[in-house]
Design a protein around this motif. Structure first.
Motif, PDB file in Angstrom:
ATOM      1  N   LYS A  25      52.268  51.520  48.887  1.00  0.00           N
ATOM      2  CA  LYS A  25      51.539  51.446  47.617  1.00  0.00           C
ATOM      3  C   LYS A  25      50.432  52.502  47.584  1.00  0.00           C
ATOM      4  CE  LYS A  25      49.237  48.058  44.679  1.00  0.00           C
ATOM      5  NZ  LYS A  25      48.784  46.661  44.576  1.00  0.00           N
ATOM      6  N   GLN A  26      49.702  52.651  48.692  1.00  0.00           N
ATOM      7  CA  GLN A  26      48.646  53.661  48.778  1.00  0.00           C
ATOM      8  C   GLN A  26      49.223  55.076  48.685  1.00  0.00           C
ATOM      9  OE1 GLN A  26      45.349  53.125  48.703  1.00  0.00           O
ATOM     10  NE2 GLN A  26      45.914  50.988  48.432  1.00  0.00           N
ATOM     11  N   ILE A  27      50.357  55.282  49.326  1.00  0.00           N
ATOM     12  CA  ILE A  27      51.009  56.596  49.280  1.00  0.00           C
ATOM     13  C   ILE A  27      51.439  56.912  47.855  1.00  0.00           C
ATOM     14  CG2 ILE A  27      53.057  57.891  50.004  1.00  0.00           C
ATOM     15  CD1 ILE A  27      52.763  56.485  52.758  1.00  0.00           C
ATOM     16  N   GLU A  28      52.005  55.930  47.147  1.00  0.00           N
ATOM     17  CA  GLU A  28      52.421  56.152  45.759  1.00  0.00           C
ATOM     18  C   GLU A  28      51.240  56.532  44.867  1.00  0.00           C
ATOM     19  OE1 GLU A  28      55.395  56.589  44.370  1.00  0.00           O
ATOM     20  OE2 GLU A  28      56.131  56.428  46.425  1.00  0.00           O
ATOM     21  N   LYS A  29      50.102  55.890  45.077  1.00  0.00           N
ATOM     22  CA  LYS A  29      48.892  56.263  44.335  1.00  0.00           C
ATOM     23  C   LYS A  29      48.517  57.708  44.652  1.00  0.00           C
ATOM     24  CE  LYS A  29      46.782  51.673  44.110  1.00  0.00           C
ATOM     25  NZ  LYS A  29      45.644  50.849  44.575  1.00  0.00           N
ATOM     26  N   GLY A  30      48.627  58.081  45.915  1.00  0.00           N
ATOM     27  CA  GLY A  30      48.330  59.456  46.331  1.00  0.00           C
ATOM     28  C   GLY A  30      49.291  60.451  45.711  1.00  0.00           C
TER      29      GLY A  30
END
Length: 87
Positions: A25-30
C-alpha cells in the motif's frame, strides 16, 4: 548502506512487524507520487527521458542512521522500481 540494502531492510522490517500488504500500500502511494513528479519533470524537460529521471532520483542521500529515514527512503526506492511512465 547501499540502495539494495536499504530496500531489503524495509522489506524485512515490514515482514517482521507489519505486513507485506501494508508495505505494498505504501509503495502504491509512492508510485502515484512518482507518476505526478515524472509528469512535471517531462513538462519542464521534454528532451530528457525516463532513464535520466530515474537515475537522478536514485541519487538521493542514502547516508542516514535514522531508522525512520531509512524506511522512508526504502519505500521511495521500492516505488521507484515499480513505477513505469505512461509514455
Amino acid at each position: 548502506m547501499n540502495i539494495e540494502q536499504i530496500k531489503e531492510k524495509v522489506k524485512q522490517a515490514y515482514t517482521d512487524v507489519d505486513s507485506i500488504a501494508s508495505l505494498e500500500k505504501q509503495i502504491e502511494k509512492g508510485v502515484e507520487r512518482h507518476r505526478r513528479n515524472y509528469r512535471e519533470f517531462k513538462a519542464l524537460n521534454p528532451d530528457k527521458d525516463f532513464a535520466y529521471w530515474k537515475k537522478r532520483n536514485e541519487e538521493i542521500n542514502i547516508n542516514s542512521t535514522n531508522n525512520s529515514e531509512v524506511i522512508a527512503m526504502g519505500i521511495f526506492l521500492l516505488a521507484l522500481d515499480k513505477f513505469q511512465p505512461d509514455e
